[in-house]
Design an enzyme around this catalytic site. Structure first.
Site, PDB file in Angstrom:
ATOM      1  N   TYR A  46       0.836  -1.192   0.000  1.00  0.00           N
ATOM      2  CA  TYR A  46       0.000   0.000   0.000  1.00  0.00           C
ATOM      3  C   TYR A  46       0.875   1.247   0.000  1.00  0.00           C
ATOM      4  O   TYR A  46       1.600   1.514   0.965  1.00  0.00           O
ATOM      5  CB  TYR A  46      -0.928   0.026   1.225  1.00  0.00           C
ATOM      6  N   GLY A 103     -23.603   4.944  -1.518  1.00  0.00           N
ATOM      7  CA  GLY A 103     -24.753   5.834  -1.635  1.00  0.00           C
ATOM      8  C   GLY A 103     -24.596   6.881  -2.714  1.00  0.00           C
ATOM      9  O   GLY A 103     -25.465   7.743  -2.875  1.00  0.00           O
ATOM     10  N   SER A 125     -13.430  -4.820   0.927  1.00  0.00           N
ATOM     11  CA  SER A 125     -14.341  -4.085   0.044  1.00  0.00           C
ATOM     12  C   SER A 125     -15.812  -4.413   0.289  1.00  0.00           C
ATOM     13  O   SER A 125     -16.547  -4.713  -0.650  1.00  0.00           O
ATOM     14  CB  SER A 125     -13.983  -4.343  -1.420  1.00  0.00           C
ATOM     15  N   PRO A 126     -16.276  -4.348   1.541  1.00  0.00           N
ATOM     16  CA  PRO A 126     -17.698  -4.591   1.801  1.00  0.00           C
ATOM     17  C   PRO A 126     -18.608  -3.536   1.172  1.00  0.00           C
ATOM     18  O   PRO A 126     -19.809  -3.777   1.027  1.00  0.00           O
ATOM     19  CB  PRO A 126     -17.790  -4.574   3.330  1.00  0.00           C
ATOM     20  N   LEU A 127     -18.039  -2.385   0.777  1.00  0.00           N
ATOM     21  CA  LEU A 127     -18.818  -1.361   0.071  1.00  0.00           C
ATOM     22  C   LEU A 127     -18.616  -1.464  -1.443  1.00  0.00           C
ATOM     23  O   LEU A 127     -18.996  -0.554  -2.192  1.00  0.00           O
ATOM     24  CB  LEU A 127     -18.438   0.044   0.557  1.00  0.00           C
ATOM     25  N   ALA A 128     -18.028  -2.578  -1.885  1.00  0.00           N
ATOM     26  CA  ALA A 128     -17.879  -2.867  -3.314  1.00  0.00           C
ATOM     27  C   ALA A 128     -17.165  -1.744  -4.067  1.00  0.00           C
ATOM     28  O   ALA A 128     -17.608  -1.304  -5.122  1.00  0.00           O
ATOM     29  CB  ALA A 128     -19.237  -3.154  -3.947  1.00  0.00           C
ATOM     30  N   GLY A 129     -16.068  -1.282  -3.506  1.00  0.00           N
ATOM     31  CA  GLY A 129     -15.289  -0.252  -4.180  1.00  0.00           C
ATOM     32  C   GLY A 129     -16.009   1.073  -4.308  1.00  0.00           C
ATOM     33  O   GLY A 129     -15.684   1.883  -5.181  1.00  0.00           O
ATOM     34  N   GLY A 130     -16.996   1.322  -3.423  1.00  0.00           N
ATOM     35  CA  GLY A 130     -17.729   2.587  -3.444  1.00  0.00           C
ATOM     36  C   GLY A 130     -19.091   2.506  -4.097  1.00  0.00           C
ATOM     37  O   GLY A 130     -19.902   3.433  -3.961  1.00  0.00           O
ATOM     38  N   LEU A 152     -21.501   0.872  -3.104  1.00  0.00           N
ATOM     39  CA  LEU A 152     -22.492   0.819  -2.037  1.00  0.00           C
ATOM     40  C   LEU A 152     -22.326   1.956  -1.028  1.00  0.00           C
ATOM     41  O   LEU A 152     -22.783   1.862   0.101  1.00  0.00           O
ATOM     42  CB  LEU A 152     -22.409  -0.534  -1.321  1.00  0.00           C
TER      43      LEU A 152
END
Length: 343
Positions: free
Chosen positions: A55, A215, A206-211, A213
């Site tokens: 990273y 919003g 990535s539980p927000l799927a790379g953004g 999810l």
């Protein structure tokens, strides 16, 4: 926050793990601001931090190390190796030579004497898994690391590693870190059941799927343009909305946003609560770049989804379905290299 056991290690971790990929050149380049975000996460009850040598070419590890000065003993610290760290052909992969070298580099950057969880970032087809497990086992016995785990391993390679560890008297992988979200559910078919069988702690990235999810995509015209263009140029397979599989992700994200509003929570809370609901999951990795991002995600650990809501989720994206195969995180060499499947 309530704490969960990390696999069967007995180590208790917060349900949210602070991922630090966005601290440094890849995201937030302000070290002081990144440190403030880390401290806010710790003060909110997060005791688990995940980073990686690759990273921002080690910069993320350095930032995390500075942030943990004086607080190290109360944090479960995880990092990873595998991705190339320099031009030399041996500055990468999972050979004993590189593992023994790179763990020392990570320890120095992190400013610590030990790593709680040392993870291999991807499978390395060029290296015998026993070579890797042997080197990692020696690091455990030397006190350099406490445990080790895998990341984005196919289910069959998870099983093979468990068998090799048993037969060769090695320490074993105790965690697996796969991609998992409302839009990326492929691991429900095989990896998650395997993880449960072997009592692995699962740490979804990535539980927000790379953004998708976050919003940013809404029925009133919001399309995520501010961040989408840059990502689409870097990773078109996953973010170029001219591709039908990514358009399906947007449509599903909008449907999930409607469901979240109906239930009375944010889409971010719905996304995190869904991942945390699976019994195999120990902790979900969030990756904020700003303090605002962090604050919007902290409440996700407090939401519990009822059966009716989970059924509605399954209607939008069925169990075991990944809308875009590019989101799976790892392509086996047999699919990526024609020479391996042709005579």
């Amino acid at each position: 926050m309530d704490h969960r056991v990390l696999g069967r290690t007995g180590v208790r971790v917060s349900p949210l793990c602070l991922g630090s990929m966005m601290f440094g050149d890849w995201g937030n380049q302000d070290h002081d601001d990144s440190i403030k975000i880390i401290h806010r996460a710790l003060d909110a009850g997060i005791n688990f931090i995940d980073t990686a040598d690759a990273y921002s070419s080690g910069e993320s590890e350095q930032i995390v190390g500075k942030a943990l000065a004086g607080r190290r003993d109360n944090v479960v610290l995880a990092t990873k190796l595998f991705i190339p760290m320099g031009p030399d052909v041996n500055q990468r992969g999972l050979s004993r030579r590189w593992i023994v070298t790179e763990v020392e580099n990570s320890l120095r950057r992190l400013g610590t004497d030990w790593i709680d969880l040392y993870q291999v970032h991807r499978p390395d087809p060029s290296t015998d898994i026993d070579e890797t497990l042997g080197a990692l086992t020696d690091l455990v016995r030397a006190g350099k690391i406490r445990y080790f785990g895998s990341s984005t391993f196919p289910a069959h390679e998870v099983v093979e590693a468990q068998w090799v560890a048993e037969r060769r008297n090695r320490e074993r992988f105790v965690t697996e870190q796969p991609p998992y979200s409302l839009l990326v559910r492929g691991i429900e078919a095989d990896l998650l059941p395997v993880a449960q069988k072997y009592s692995l702690g699962v740490l979804p990235w990535s539980p927000l799927a790379g953004g998708y999810l976050s919003g940013r995509y809404t029925r009133d015209g919001g399309d995520g343009t501010s961040t989408r263009t840059a990502r689409a140029s870097r990773v078109p397979d996953r973010f170029d909305l001219s591709r039908s599989e990514n358009q399906r992700k947007v449509e599903a994200a909008i449907a999930f946003g409607d469901l979240a509003a109906e239930v009375g929570i944010t889409l971010i809370e719905l996304a995190l609560a869904f991942v945390l609901r699976h019994p195999a999951v120990s902790s979900a990795i969030i990756g904020p770049r700003t303090m605002e991002h962090l604050e919007s995600q902290l409440t996700g650990a407090d939401v519990v989804l009822d059966t009716a809501t989970l059924d509605r989720i399954d209607e939008i994206v069925p169990p075991g379905v990944t809308l875009n195969p590019a989101d799976a995180g790892y392509v086996p060499p047999a699919l990526d290299k024609p020479a391996l499947r042709r005579r």
